[in-house]
Design a protein around this motif. Structure first.
Motif, PDB file in Angstrom:
ATOM      1  N   LEU A 207       0.812  -1.223   0.000  1.00 19.55           N
ATOM      2  CA  LEU A 207       0.000   0.000   0.000  1.00 19.55           C
ATOM      3  C   LEU A 207       0.841   1.268   0.000  1.00 19.55           C
ATOM      4  O   LEU A 207       0.322   2.363  -0.199  1.00 19.55           O
ATOM      5  CB  LEU A 207      -0.939  -0.002   1.212  1.00 19.55           C
ATOM      6  N   LYS A 208       2.143   1.123   0.220  1.00 20.08           N
ATOM      7  CA  LYS A 208       3.013   2.287   0.144  1.00 20.08           C
ATOM      8  C   LYS A 208       3.239   2.736  -1.296  1.00 20.08           C
ATOM      9  O   LYS A 208       3.600   3.885  -1.550  1.00 20.08           O
ATOM     10  CB  LYS A 208       4.353   1.974   0.821  1.00 20.08           C
ATOM     11  N   SER A 209       3.038   1.820  -2.248  1.00 20.61           N
ATOM     12  CA  SER A 209       3.245   2.122  -3.661  1.00 20.61           C
ATOM     13  C   SER A 209       2.047   2.888  -4.206  1.00 20.61           C
ATOM     14  O   SER A 209       0.918   2.393  -4.175  1.00 20.61           O
ATOM     15  CB  SER A 209       3.450   0.826  -4.456  1.00 20.61           C
ATOM     16  N   ARG A 210       2.282   4.090  -4.734  1.00 15.10           N
ATOM     17  CA  ARG A 210       1.174   4.883  -5.268  1.00 15.10           C
ATOM     18  C   ARG A 210       0.502   4.196  -6.458  1.00 15.10           C
ATOM     19  O   ARG A 210      -0.729   4.175  -6.546  1.00 15.10           O
ATOM     20  CB  ARG A 210       1.653   6.279  -5.649  1.00 15.10           C
ATOM     21  N   PRO A 211       1.270   3.646  -7.430  1.00 10.87           N
ATOM     22  CA  PRO A 211       0.588   2.947  -8.536  1.00 10.87           C
ATOM     23  C   PRO A 211      -0.290   1.799  -8.049  1.00 10.87           C
ATOM     24  O   PRO A 211      -1.394   1.600  -8.568  1.00 10.87           O
ATOM     25  CB  PRO A 211       1.752   2.448  -9.397  1.00 10.87           C
ATOM     26  N   GLN A 213      -1.701   1.611  -5.067  1.00  9.51           N
ATOM     27  CA  GLN A 213      -2.851   2.224  -4.394  1.00  9.51           C
ATOM     28  C   GLN A 213      -3.965   2.526  -5.391  1.00  9.51           C
ATOM     29  O   GLN A 213      -5.139   2.231  -5.153  1.00  9.51           O
ATOM     30  CB  GLN A 213      -2.428   3.524  -3.704  1.00  9.51           C
ATOM     31  N   VAL A 214      -3.593   3.125  -6.513  1.00  9.84           N
ATOM     32  CA  VAL A 214      -4.600   3.494  -7.505  1.00  9.84           C
ATOM     33  C   VAL A 214      -5.189   2.257  -8.169  1.00  9.84           C
ATOM     34  O   VAL A 214      -6.387   2.193  -8.455  1.00  9.84           O
ATOM     35  CB  VAL A 214      -3.992   4.448  -8.549  1.00  9.84           C
ATOM     36  N   TYR A 216      -5.540  -0.699  -6.746  1.00 10.55           N
ATOM     37  CA  TYR A 216      -6.473  -1.282  -5.781  1.00 10.55           C
ATOM     38  C   TYR A 216      -7.778  -0.484  -5.731  1.00 10.55           C
ATOM     39  O   TYR A 216      -8.872  -1.061  -5.670  1.00 10.55           O
ATOM     40  CB  TYR A 216      -5.842  -1.319  -4.382  1.00 10.55           C
ATOM     41  N   ALA A 374      -3.385   4.284 -12.934  1.00 14.62           N
ATOM     42  CA  ALA A 374      -2.420   3.403 -12.285  1.00 14.62           C
ATOM     43  C   ALA A 374      -1.374   2.901 -13.255  1.00 14.62           C
ATOM     44  O   ALA A 374      -0.223   2.707 -12.885  1.00 14.62           O
ATOM     45  CB  ALA A 374      -3.152   2.215 -11.656  1.00 14.62           C
ATOM     46  N   HIS A 378       3.749   4.116 -15.721  1.00 14.85           N
ATOM     47  CA  HIS A 378       4.754   3.374 -14.964  1.00 14.85           C
ATOM     48  C   HIS A 378       5.605   2.527 -15.901  1.00 14.85           C
ATOM     49  O   HIS A 378       5.084   1.759 -16.703  1.00 14.85           O
ATOM     50  CB  HIS A 378       4.085   2.478 -13.905  1.00 14.85           C
TER      51      HIS A 378
END
Length: 390
Positions: A207-211, A213-214, A216, A374, A378
Motif C-alpha cells: 500500500l506504500k506504492s502509489r501505482p 494504491q490506484v 487497488y 495506475a 509506470h
C-alpha cells in the motif's frame, strides 16, 4: 504459447486443481452460512453473517499473504485452512448462540488461506513458469477458471442441502477448503517456495506504492457493479415475474468471464499491460452502460454477457500489473490486497444495489479512469515484455 504448453509445466495442473478446490468455500460458504443460520436467527441475521464472512476474508487474506511472504506458504496455508474449516464446522456443530456463531463466521473468513494469491506468486516470480509467455497464459487461465468457483460452489451447496441437510453442505464446504489446501502445500513448488531475503521496511507493505494504491482503488470501483448484479437480478426477476432470472444473470456473467478469459489467454495480444487495462476497462464501462438500459429478460441476459466477457481478461491484466509493480518480497500480500479490493467493491455494490442501477455507468467509468491512472506511465507496465525469466 497455448494452454497445452502451459499445462505441461510440471506441477501446474496439480496446483491449479488444488487451488480451485481449496477456493470452493469462496462460492460455497456464503450460501451455506445463509441456509444454516436462517432457521435459528432469521433471514436478516443470516444475511449479515454471510456478509461478515466475505468482509473477514477481505481483511484476513492480505494479513495471511504478508505472513506467507515472511514464512513461506506451507505453515500459513496449513494453519489457516485448519482454523477456517474447523470454524465452518463449529457454525453448525456448536452452540446456537448468535455471538458464538458470529465469532465462528469471523474466524472462518479471516483464516481462509489466500490460495489464489499464492498460486499467482508462484506463477509471477519465476518459480514455476519458464518464460513470460507461459506466465501470461497461466494468469489468464487462472482468471478464467476461478469463475467456475462461483458457478459450481452455490450449485453444490444447493444440491447437498436439498438432498441431505444444510449442515452437510457446510461440512462439504469445510472439507473442500481443507482438501484443496492440502493438495497445494504438498506440491513441491509450494513447499519449496521461500520469501525474499530482503524485505522493504514499510508497515504499509504494497500500500506504500502509489501505482498499486490506484490499482487497488480501481478494483474497488470495478467490483461495485459486479456485487450489485445479484440483488439487481433478484429485482429483475420480481419485476418481470421470471424467478429464473435471479440465478441466470449472475451465471451468465460468470460464463462470460470463463469464455472471455480463455479467449484472452489463447493468443498474444498487441500492446502493453497498460494498453490492455485501458481497453478492457473501457469495454467494461460500455458493457455496464448497456446493461443499465436493458428493459427485457432477453436484453438483460445478453447485456450481462458483455461485461462478463471482459471480466476475466481485465482481472488477468490487473494481476499481471500487480506482479510488475510489487516488490518480490511483498508479492503474495500484493496479490491478496488486489483480491481484497475487488471483494470490498463487490460488498459495497451488494449493499447499495437499491440505489445503484442508475449509476452503474459512473462506477464502471471510475474503474476505467483509475486503472488507466495506475498503469499509464509506470515503466514496469509500458516497457516491452521480456520473454524469459532468466
Amino acid at each position: 504459447m497455448t494452454y497445452r504448453d502451459v499445462l505441461r509445466v510440471r506441477y501446474l495442473l496439480r496446483l491449479q486443481v488444488g487451488t480451485l478446490t481449496g477456493r470452493l468455500p469462496n462460492g460455497m460458504a456464503p450460501l451455506a452460512i445463509l441456509l444454516s443460520t436462517a432457521h435459528p436467527y432469521g433471514y436478516a441475521t443470516a444475511s449479515g453473517l454471510a456478509s461478515l464472512y466475505l468482509i473477514a476474508s477481505a481483511i484476513g487474506g492480505p494479513q495471511l499473504g504478508r505472513l506467507v511472504d515472511r514464512r513461506g506458504q506451507t505453515l500459513p496455508f496449513t494453519l489457516g485452512a485448519a482454523v477456517s474449516s474447523a470454524a465452518l464446522v463449529a457454525i453448525v456443530a456448536g452452540p446456537q448462540q448468535q455471538a458464538f456463531t458470529a465469532v465462528a463466521v469471523l474466524l472462518a473468513g479471516a483464516a481462509k488461506p489466500p490460495l489464489e494469491s499464492g498460486l499467482r506468486s508462484l506463477i509471477s516470480t519465476g518459480h514455476l513458469m519458464p518464460s513470460r509467455s507461459h506466465e501470461r497464459v497461466a494468469l489468464a487461465l487462472d482468471a478464467a477458471l476461478q469463475e467456475l468457483i462461483y458457478i459450481a460452489g452455490p450449485l453444490l451447496v444447493a444440491v447437498i442441502a436439498w438432498s441431505t441437510s444444510a449442515a452437510a453442505a457446510m461440512g462439504a464446504t469445510a472439507a473442500a477448503g481443507a482438501a484443496g489446501t492440502l493438495l497445494v502445500v504438498t506440491t513441491p513448488p509450494s513447499h519449496a517456495w521461500r520469501p525474499a531475503a530482503v524485505r522493504p521496511a514499510a508497515w504499509l507493505g504494497p500500500l506504500k506504492s502509489r501505482p498499486l494504491q490506484v490499482l487497488y482503488l480501481s478494483m474497488v470501483c470495478y467490483g461495485i457493479p459486479i456485487g450489485a448484479l445479484t440483488p439487481l437480478a433478484l429485482a429483475a426477476a420480481t419485476e418481470h415475474h421470471l424467478p429464473a432470472l435471479s440465478g441466470a444473470l449472475p451465471a451468465t456473467l460468470s460464463v462470460g468471464a470463463v469464455l472471455g478469459g480463455l479467449l484472452y489467454g489463447a493468443r498474444s495480444w498487441p500492446g502493453t499491460t497498460a494498453d490492455h487495462l485501458l481497453v478492457l476497462a473501457a469495454a467494461s464501462t460500455a458493457g455496464w452502460s448497456v446493461y443499465a438500459l436493458a428493459n427485457s429478460p432477453a436484453a438483460l441476459l445478453f447485456t450481462t454477457l458483455i461485461p462478463g466477457l471482459v471480466m476475466a481478461p481485465l482481472l488477468a491484466a490487473a494481476f499481471a500489473a500487480t506482479s510488475a509493480l510489487a516488490p518480490r518480497a511483498l508479492i503474495t500480500e500484493a496479490h491478496a490486497l488486489l483480491v481484497a479490493a475487488l471483494d470490498l467493491g463487490c460488498a459495497a455494490g451488494t449493499a447499495s444495489a437499491a440505489v445503484l442501477h442508475e449509476v452503474l455507468l459512473p462506477a464502471a467509468a471510475a474503474a476505467a479512469a483509475l486503472t488507466l491512472a495506475a498503469a499509464r506511465h509506470h515503466p514496469a507496465l509500458t516497457a516491452p515484455p521480456k520473454e524469459s525469466h532468466s
